[in-house]
Design a protein around this motif. Structure first.
Motif, mmCIF file in Angstrom:
data_model
loop_
_atom_site.group_PDB
_atom_site.id
_atom_site.type_symbol
_atom_site.label_atom_id
_atom_site.label_comp_id
_atom_site.label_asym_id
_atom_site.label_seq_id
_atom_site.Cartn_x
_atom_site.Cartn_y
_atom_site.Cartn_z
ATOM 1 N N GLY A 35 23.723 -12.312 5.010
ATOM 2 C CA GLY A 35 23.158 -13.729 4.583
ATOM 3 C C GLY A 35 21.857 -14.029 5.249
ATOM 4 O O GLY A 35 21.434 -14.972 5.349
ATOM 5 N N ALA A 36 21.174 -12.922 5.987
ATOM 6 C CA ALA A 36 20.063 -13.149 6.759
ATOM 7 C C ALA A 36 18.920 -13.325 5.667
ATOM 8 O O ALA A 36 19.079 -12.796 4.338
ATOM 9 N N ASP A 37 17.605 -13.785 6.190
ATOM 10 C CA ASP A 37 16.465 -14.064 5.202
ATOM 11 C C ASP A 37 15.553 -12.923 5.176
ATOM 12 O O ASP A 37 14.884 -12.393 6.314
ATOM 13 N N PRO A 38 15.641 -11.974 4.394
ATOM 14 C CA PRO A 38 14.820 -10.911 4.309
ATOM 15 C C PRO A 38 13.249 -11.162 4.368
ATOM 16 O O PRO A 38 12.415 -10.215 4.541
ATOM 17 N N ARG A 39 13.070 -12.344 4.215
ATOM 18 C CA ARG A 39 11.509 -12.621 4.046
ATOM 19 C C ARG A 39 11.063 -13.242 5.555
ATOM 20 O O ARG A 39 9.763 -13.496 5.769
ATOM 21 N N ASP A 40 11.746 -13.255 6.385
ATOM 22 C CA ASP A 40 11.658 -13.392 7.822
ATOM 23 C C ASP A 40 12.485 -12.977 8.655
ATOM 24 O O ASP A 40 13.579 -13.330 9.236
ATOM 25 N N PHE A 41 12.565 -11.595 8.586
ATOM 26 C CA PHE A 41 13.240 -10.541 9.365
ATOM 27 C C PHE A 41 12.778 -10.250 10.777
ATOM 28 O O PHE A 41 12.021 -9.438 10.725
ATOM 29 N N GLY A 42 13.179 -11.165 11.709
ATOM 30 C CA GLY A 42 12.425 -10.925 12.803
ATOM 31 C C GLY A 42 10.682 -11.118 12.884
ATOM 32 O O GLY A 42 9.881 -10.512 13.708
ATOM 33 N N GLY A 43 10.602 -12.002 11.960
ATOM 34 C CA GLY A 43 9.069 -12.421 11.885
ATOM 35 C C GLY A 43 8.343 -11.527 10.859
ATOM 36 O O GLY A 43 7.196 -11.879 10.536
ATOM 37 N N THR A 44 9.209 -10.455 10.195
ATOM 38 C CA THR A 44 8.557 -9.649 9.276
ATOM 39 C C THR A 44 8.911 -10.000 7.747
ATOM 40 O O THR A 44 10.213 -10.196 7.603
ATOM 41 N N ASP A 45 8.156 -10.279 6.807
ATOM 42 C CA ASP A 45 8.499 -10.441 5.495
ATOM 43 C C ASP A 45 8.677 -9.122 4.676
ATOM 44 O O ASP A 45 7.877 -8.574 4.301
ATOM 45 N N LEU A 46 9.996 -8.631 4.966
ATOM 46 C CA LEU A 46 10.316 -7.377 4.274
ATOM 47 C C LEU A 46 10.082 -7.366 2.680
ATOM 48 O O LEU A 46 9.577 -6.035 2.302
ATOM 49 N N VAL A 47 10.006 -8.376 2.069
ATOM 50 C CA VAL A 47 9.805 -8.240 0.715
ATOM 51 C C VAL A 47 8.496 -8.077 0.307
ATOM 52 O O VAL A 47 8.151 -7.537 -0.580
ATOM 53 N N LYS A 48 7.506 -8.863 1.198
ATOM 54 C CA LYS A 48 6.114 -8.538 0.860
ATOM 55 C C LYS A 48 5.896 -7.074 1.245
ATOM 56 O O LYS A 48 4.912 -6.643 0.850
ATOM 57 N N ARG A 49 6.375 -6.776 2.350
ATOM 58 C CA ARG A 49 5.962 -5.334 2.685
ATOM 59 C C ARG A 49 6.463 -4.480 1.875
ATOM 60 O O ARG A 49 5.645 -3.146 1.560
ATOM 61 N N LEU A 50 7.679 -4.486 1.255
ATOM 62 C CA LEU A 50 8.198 -3.456 0.423
ATOM 63 C C LEU A 50 7.347 -3.523 -0.949
ATOM 64 O O LEU A 50 6.731 -2.553 -1.447
ATOM 65 N N THR A 51 7.049 -4.855 -1.439
ATOM 66 C CA THR A 51 6.339 -4.801 -2.838
ATOM 67 C C THR A 51 4.736 -4.260 -2.467
ATOM 68 O O THR A 51 4.245 -3.747 -3.508
ATOM 69 N N ALA A 52 4.256 -4.117 -1.422
ATOM 70 C CA ALA A 52 3.093 -3.788 -1.290
ATOM 71 C C ALA A 52 2.921 -2.216 -1.106
ATOM 72 O O ALA A 52 1.764 -1.697 -1.244
ATOM 73 N N THR A 53 3.999 -1.626 -0.995
ATOM 74 C CA THR A 53 3.967 -0.145 -1.217
ATOM 75 C C THR A 53 3.940 0.497 -2.414
ATOM 76 O O THR A 53 4.223 1.707 -2.739
ATOM 77 N N GLY A 54 3.950 -0.582 -3.601
ATOM 78 C CA GLY A 54 4.122 -0.071 -5.042
ATOM 79 C C GLY A 54 3.262 -0.982 -5.994
ATOM 80 O O GLY A 54 2.621 -1.844 -5.538
ATOM 81 N N PRO A 55 3.512 -0.753 -7.464
ATOM 82 C CA PRO A 55 2.628 -1.485 -8.229
ATOM 83 C C PRO A 55 2.998 -2.915 -8.087
ATOM 84 O O PRO A 55 4.347 -3.403 -7.799
ATOM 85 N N ALA A 56 2.086 -3.962 -8.464
ATOM 86 C CA ALA A 56 2.580 -5.364 -8.412
ATOM 87 C C ALA A 56 3.589 -5.657 -9.145
ATOM 88 O O ALA A 56 3.671 -5.288 -10.325
ATOM 89 N N PRO A 57 4.493 -6.432 -8.856
ATOM 90 C CA PRO A 57 5.586 -7.014 -9.462
ATOM 91 C C PRO A 57 5.427 -7.645 -10.689
ATOM 92 O O PRO A 57 4.350 -8.339 -10.826
ATOM 93 N N ALA A 58 6.395 -7.572 -11.740
ATOM 94 C CA ALA A 58 5.895 -8.345 -13.312
ATOM 95 C C ALA A 58 6.112 -9.723 -12.749
ATOM 96 O O ALA A 58 5.204 -10.503 -13.532
ATOM 97 N N THR A 59 6.943 -10.196 -11.943
ATOM 98 C CA THR A 59 6.961 -11.835 -11.866
ATOM 99 C C THR A 59 6.950 -11.989 -10.114
ATOM 100 O O THR A 59 7.257 -11.163 -9.399
ATOM 101 N N ALA A 60 6.926 -13.449 -10.058
ATOM 102 C CA ALA A 60 6.935 -13.858 -8.711
ATOM 103 C C ALA A 60 8.513 -13.984 -8.176
ATOM 104 O O ALA A 60 9.188 -13.805 -9.234
ATOM 105 N N SER A 61 8.755 -13.871 -7.135
ATOM 106 C CA SER A 61 10.098 -13.988 -6.716
ATOM 107 C C SER A 61 10.639 -15.449 -6.668
ATOM 108 O O SER A 61 9.973 -16.413 -6.515
#
Length: 391
Positions: free
Chosen positions: A330-356
């Protein structure tokens, strides 16, 4: 659940210096890599695995991945339904030289099942998995290989995701749970699970296998593991332990293993008292699934403080593991110890089809028209997204 593997893959990971199929990130992307693939490192040993985890993690946080990313993964399938770790040229038919494996196949089933719209492919993959089930009810990494806790657990996750009941997937009257229970140790040995018996049939406690098996023996997988009700994590022997009892014992072992430092130690040669970030993330999921969020709180906090550098070096599978650990608690992956994990993951591949989806459960679609930009400015449309499909 992060699964690791046959002797072939374990040998490969020792060569590349990690404890997982993921390879350390290279300084710059390789131009030869497929455009739809996540990560910039050589995908030979982990391409399908890291792609599957990336898509699962994005689905968990309501990010719709790029069509190219999904298409690349689906296109890796062989005609018999199985997947290998990586096929450089999917247009060529799979041949006898290609090493098919249960881990890549099962991870892909979980990813494509979560995304939906791939029933034919996932059904073929599950049929192949059933065809290579061992007589003890479990699976090894490669078809015909001795059953191990990690491979058996990731296949259970695939069965769960595809709508099959793992308890009813039998070979010679034995289910995957029977295979895992044979790998569980008594409380004198901590209640852990072994990866597989050694040549003499001896079982040795293995934290990595235990984290995988706790989730697996509960009938869960990467798309379904979430925090359970708070529970006492004490080990208790039984003449014939149930899957639930074995899961509790395994979770008790993990809780003790992370109690002092907050992390699991690496088992690689020469890595004494060195944190294993990936296994610790897996342990968080296992502890949450069997003991609730309180049981997983310690290692989760440790990961929040210490995992950013590891994830940046390790790539998409690492970010995905952390997202799954955060989601399980139930933690926030967009603020995981100050890191946006979702943004970092998305940056490793092609741009997603939709916003989150934002925290309120509303999707934000920004619609920018040339006429609006020149006149009234930028308009936007707020639309509610249906709750994501639950596997």
């Amino acid at each position: 659940m992060h699964v690791r593997h046959s002797a072939a893959v374990l040998a490969a990971t020792v060569v590349i210096g990690t404890a997982t199929p993921a390879v350390a990130a290279s300084p710059s992307p390789s131009p030869a890599l497929p455009s739809g693939l996540y990560g910039s490192t050589d995908p030979t040993y982990d391409g399908v695995w890291r792609q599957s985890l990336a898509l699962i993690a994005q689905h968990q946080v309501d990010v719709e991945p790029a069509t190219a990313a999904v298409g690349w993964l689906a296109g890796q399938q062989c005609a018999n339904g199985a997947f290998a770790a990586f096929r450089a040229d999917p247009s060529k038919p799979c041949d006898a030289k290609l090493m098919l494996d249960t881990n890549s196949t099962a991870a892909t089933v979980q990813a494509l099942s979560a995304l939906g719209g791939h029933d034919t492919r996932t059904a073929k993959a599950v049929t192949w998995l059933k065809s290579v089930q061992n007589k003890d009810g479990g699976w090894g990494y490669a078809p015909g290989g001795a059953s191990d806790a990690n491979s058996t657990s990731v296949v259970i996750g695939a069965l769960n995701a595809s709508g099959a009941d793992p308890a009813k997937v039998l070979k010679d009257g034995r289910s995957p749970y029977d295979a895992l229970l044979k790998l569980s140790l008594p409380c004198a040995d901590g209640g852990a699970f072994a990866y597989q018996p050694d040549k003499k049939g001896k079982l040795t406690a293995n934290a990595d296998a235990t984290a995988a098996a706790v989730v697996g023996v509960l009938g869960l997988g990467m798309t379904s593991a979430k925090a359970g009700a708070p529970a006492d994590l004490t080990c208790a022997d039984a003449a014939h332990p149930t899957p639930e009892r074995a899961a509790a014992n395994g979770a008790a072992y993990l809780a003790k293993a992370v109690a002092k430092e907050g992390y699991l130690q690496s088992v690689l040669p020469g890595a004494e008292d060195q944190p294993d970030y990936g296994n610790t993330a897996d342990a968080v999921v296992a502890l949450a699934a069997r003991g609730g969020t309180t049981a997983a709180a310690g290692p989760l906090r440790w990961l929040e403080r210490n995992s950013a550098k590891w994830a940046a070096q390790s790539g998409p599978a690492a970010y995905a593991q952390l997202i799954l650990a955060a989601r399980a608690c139930g933690a926030d992956p967009r603020d995981f110890g100050g890191t946006d994990l979702v943004k970092r993951l998305t940056a490793t591949g092609p741009a997603p089809a939709t916003a989150s989806r934002d925290d309120s459960g509303t999707s934000v679609w920004w619609v920018v028209g040339a006429g609006l930009a020149a006149g009234a400015g930028i308009g936007f449309l707020l639309s509610s997204r249906n709750e994501r499909k639950q596997p």
